[in-house]
Design a protein around this motif. Sequence first.
Motif, PDB file in Angstrom:
ATOM      1  N   TRP A   1      -8.359   6.694   0.624  1.00 28.89           N
ATOM      2  CA  TRP A   1      -7.874   6.804   2.097  1.00 28.89           C
ATOM      3  C   TRP A   1      -7.984   5.370   2.631  1.00 28.89           C
ATOM      4  CZ3 TRP A   1      -3.161   7.306   4.239  1.00 28.89           C
ATOM      5  CH2 TRP A   1      -3.315   7.502   6.345  1.00 28.89           C
TER       6      TRP A   1
ATOM      7  N   TYR B   1       0.733  -0.873  -0.528  1.00 32.40           N
ATOM      8  CA  TYR B   1       0.297  -0.021   0.102  1.00 32.40           C
ATOM      9  C   TYR B   1       0.604   1.348  -0.345  1.00 32.40           C
ATOM     10  CZ  TYR B   1      -3.446  -3.515   1.270  1.00 32.40           C
ATOM     11  OH  TYR B   1      -4.380  -4.595   1.257  1.00 32.40           O
TER      12      TYR B   1
ATOM     13  N   ALA C   1       1.229   5.410   0.233  1.00 30.42           N
ATOM     14  CA  ALA C   1       0.225   6.794   0.016  1.00 30.42           C
ATOM     15  C   ALA C   1       0.264   7.378   1.071  1.00 30.42           C
ATOM     16  CB  ALA C   1      -1.578   6.271   0.189  1.00 30.42           C
TER      17      ALA C   1
ATOM     18  N   ARG D   1      -5.205   9.227  -1.667  1.00 29.21           N
ATOM     19  CA  ARG D   1      -5.717   8.849  -2.183  1.00 29.21           C
ATOM     20  C   ARG D   1      -4.146   7.484  -2.791  1.00 29.21           C
ATOM     21  NH1 ARG D   1     -10.630   7.138  -4.121  1.00 29.21           N
ATOM     22  NH2 ARG D   1      -9.635   6.391  -5.325  1.00 29.21           N
ATOM     23  N   GLY D   2      -4.400   6.501  -2.546  1.00 28.51           N
ATOM     24  CA  GLY D   2      -2.691   5.419  -2.687  1.00 28.51           C
ATOM     25  C   GLY D   2      -3.217   4.476  -3.860  1.00 28.51           C
TER      26      GLY D   2
END
Length: 193
Positions: free
Chosen positions: A165, A131, A133, A138-139
């Motif tokens: 997120w 992940y 971010a 937002r990531g």
Amino acid sequence: MSDSTAEEAVRSAREMIEQALRKMADRAVLPKSGADRRVVGKIVLHQVLKMMDVVIAALESPPESDSVVVYEILAEECEPILGLPSSEIFSALVEICGEPHGSSLRSGLPEPKATVIAALRRELVAVTVEYRAKLGARGERIIEVLYGADREKVRRKRITQDIAWDDLPEEARARIIRQGDDAVTLTLPLGRA
């Protein structure tokens, strides 16, 4: 998240606040006259932030929701490799990754077939989920699958998705918030036992 889990988290938060208040009441923590009172404020702020993290984690959507998405993606990716329906693969993935019995993720799932579990264990080498971010932004979720029954010819598949997120798993958000990590990598345990 069950009500009892939320209650436990709130109780834990209450205990943390109580500890912070006790520290404030202890004269050893209070600065001597003329000392910088910001130190005391930082101690209290730190305790309150820890408490807020606990409460937020307890009230948010279950962390399993991202697991469901990841397992669904993996099941679809493994479907052409194994030549089996993704629904059977999904149940087997949940089993070999060690999701606890009685969890909401397992509710309603058929019992995984031993042949599908064996096929997955033969084919899957490793699965990681990364992940990326920035705090509150937002990531992306990057699923990397290493597979191949012939370990000398391992193939790699990367699936990258945009993710909000709020959809990041709690563990990833917590590390981004607390440790300032921009990337958090989780490895799925493939239960080789």
